[in-house]
Write a protein that holds these residues in place. Structure first.
Motif, PDB file in Angstrom:
ATOM      1  N   ALA A  63       0.821  -1.216   0.000  1.00  0.00           N
ATOM      2  CA  ALA A  63       0.000   0.000   0.000  1.00  0.00           C
ATOM      3  C   ALA A  63       0.850   1.260   0.000  1.00  0.00           C
ATOM      4  CB  ALA A  63      -0.938  -0.013   1.200  1.00  0.00           C
ATOM      5  N   SER A  66       4.676   4.026  -4.032  1.00  0.00           N
ATOM      6  CA  SER A  66       4.400   5.307  -4.675  1.00  0.00           C
ATOM      7  C   SER A  66       4.902   5.265  -6.112  1.00  0.00           C
ATOM      8  CB  SER A  66       5.042   6.451  -3.904  1.00  0.00           C
ATOM      9  OG  SER A  66       6.432   6.268  -3.861  1.00  0.00           O
ATOM     10  N   LEU A  86      -4.673   7.581 -10.130  1.00  0.00           N
ATOM     11  CA  LEU A  86      -4.311   7.619  -8.716  1.00  0.00           C
ATOM     12  C   LEU A  86      -5.543   7.461  -7.823  1.00  0.00           C
ATOM     13  CD1 LEU A  86      -1.567  10.393  -8.800  1.00  0.00           C
ATOM     14  CD2 LEU A  86      -1.268   7.895  -8.799  1.00  0.00           C
ATOM     15  N   PHE A  87      -6.667   8.052  -8.229  1.00  0.00           N
ATOM     16  CA  PHE A  87      -7.928   7.876  -7.511  1.00  0.00           C
ATOM     17  C   PHE A  87      -8.332   6.398  -7.481  1.00  0.00           C
ATOM     18  CE2 PHE A  87     -12.525   7.283  -8.212  1.00  0.00           C
ATOM     19  CZ  PHE A  87     -12.999   7.645  -6.962  1.00  0.00           C
ATOM     20  N   VAL A  89      -6.448   3.756  -7.708  1.00  0.00           N
ATOM     21  CA  VAL A  89      -5.551   3.012  -6.825  1.00  0.00           C
ATOM     22  C   VAL A  89      -5.917   3.281  -5.367  1.00  0.00           C
ATOM     23  CG1 VAL A  89      -3.147   2.737  -6.069  1.00  0.00           C
ATOM     24  CG2 VAL A  89      -3.671   2.913  -8.515  1.00  0.00           C
ATOM     25  N   GLN A  90      -6.132   4.533  -5.040  1.00  0.00           N
ATOM     26  CA  GLN A  90      -6.485   4.909  -3.672  1.00  0.00           C
ATOM     27  C   GLN A  90      -7.807   4.265  -3.249  1.00  0.00           C
ATOM     28  OE1 GLN A  90      -7.151   9.116  -3.086  1.00  0.00           O
ATOM     29  NE2 GLN A  90      -6.782   8.959  -0.896  1.00  0.00           N
ATOM     30  N   ALA A  91      -8.739   4.110  -4.187  1.00  0.00           N
ATOM     31  CA  ALA A  91     -10.044   3.517  -3.898  1.00  0.00           C
ATOM     32  C   ALA A  91     -10.011   1.985  -3.969  1.00  0.00           C
ATOM     33  CB  ALA A  91     -11.089   4.062  -4.864  1.00  0.00           C
ATOM     34  N   ASN A  92      -8.836   1.409  -4.166  1.00  0.00           N
ATOM     35  CA  ASN A  92      -8.651  -0.043  -4.279  1.00  0.00           C
ATOM     36  C   ASN A  92      -9.419  -0.656  -5.446  1.00  0.00           C
ATOM     37  OD1 ASN A  92      -6.816  -0.348  -2.123  1.00  0.00           O
ATOM     38  ND2 ASN A  92      -8.521  -0.205  -0.686  1.00  0.00           N
ATOM     39  N   ASN A  95      -4.931  -2.232  -8.267  1.00  0.00           N
ATOM     40  CA  ASN A  95      -3.750  -2.332  -7.421  1.00  0.00           C
ATOM     41  C   ASN A  95      -2.579  -1.712  -8.184  1.00  0.00           C
ATOM     42  OD1 ASN A  95      -2.501  -4.310  -9.105  1.00  0.00           O
ATOM     43  ND2 ASN A  95      -3.527  -5.959  -8.002  1.00  0.00           N
ATOM     44  N   THR A  96      -1.428  -1.634  -7.566  1.00  0.00           N
ATOM     45  CA  THR A  96      -0.312  -0.938  -8.211  1.00  0.00           C
ATOM     46  C   THR A  96       0.191  -1.673  -9.454  1.00  0.00           C
ATOM     47  OG1 THR A  96       1.215  -1.920  -6.630  1.00  0.00           O
ATOM     48  CG2 THR A  96       0.419   0.307  -6.149  1.00  0.00           C
ATOM     49  N   ARG A  99      -2.197  -0.658 -12.088  1.00  0.00           N
ATOM     50  CA  ARG A  99      -1.893   0.733 -12.444  1.00  0.00           C
ATOM     51  C   ARG A  99      -0.775   0.769 -13.479  1.00  0.00           C
ATOM     52  NH1 ARG A  99       1.279   3.391  -7.936  1.00  0.00           N
ATOM     53  NH2 ARG A  99       2.841   2.084  -8.910  1.00  0.00           N
TER      54      ARG A  99
END
Length: 157
Positions: A63, A66, A86-87, A89-92, A95-96, A99
């Motif tokens: 998590a 970056s 980015l939104f 990813v932040q909202a799950n 995942n990275t 992304r």
């Protein structure tokens, strides 16, 4: 080329059938797309299918991970599109690893700039492709579809 991708996605999203490249090429040509766009769309779609078949795509990354965008990425991908990714990813929703897949596929679209509408389609196609081989991502896919097709867009924080 991007219009050809959207055409392919819209016509084959709900089917388990995808015609072979020769049939697909003839269909896209009949729909009015030129050879360069057809070849680019087929290559991109094949890349999407190949990349979304990787199981590591579904492993949740750290998590605290970056992302620093390169100068080339910042020139090609609009600030609104980056904020959207980015939104998600932040909202799950992504995942990275997902992304990174979305960003790689966006960079492989041969147009100079990726705006928010193109990015929404790329995310939708990627989420859909990933859901075929991984865990059930129906909620995530439906969220992205709603963001893409709904007249009223959500506020990104």
């Amino acid at each position: 080329m991007f219009e050809a991708l959207v055409y392919m996605f819209e016509n084959y999203i709900d089917t388990q059938y995808r015609p072979d490249n020769n049939t697909l090429t003839r269909e896209l040509f009949a729909a009015g797309f030129d050879e360069e766009d057809i070849n680019g769309a087929c290559d991109w779609f094949n890349q999407l299918e190949s990349m979304t078949g990787k199981p590591e795509l579904f492993q949740m990354a750290d998590a605290a991970n970056s992302r620093i965008f390169t100068e080339i990425e910042l020139k090609k991908i609009s600030a609104e599109s980056i904020a959207f990714i980015l939104f998600l990813v932040q909202a799950n929703i992504l995942n990275t690893s997902q992304r990174e897949l979305v960003l790689e596929l966006a960079m492989n679209v041969p147009q100079a700039m990726i705006g928010i509408e193109e990015m929404r389609w790329i995310v939708l196609m990627t989420t859909w492709g990933a859901s075929k081989t991984g865990p059930d991502k129906t909620k995530e896919y439906l969220f992205i579809e709603d963001v893409l097709l709904n007249e009223k867009k959500p506020t990104l924080h």
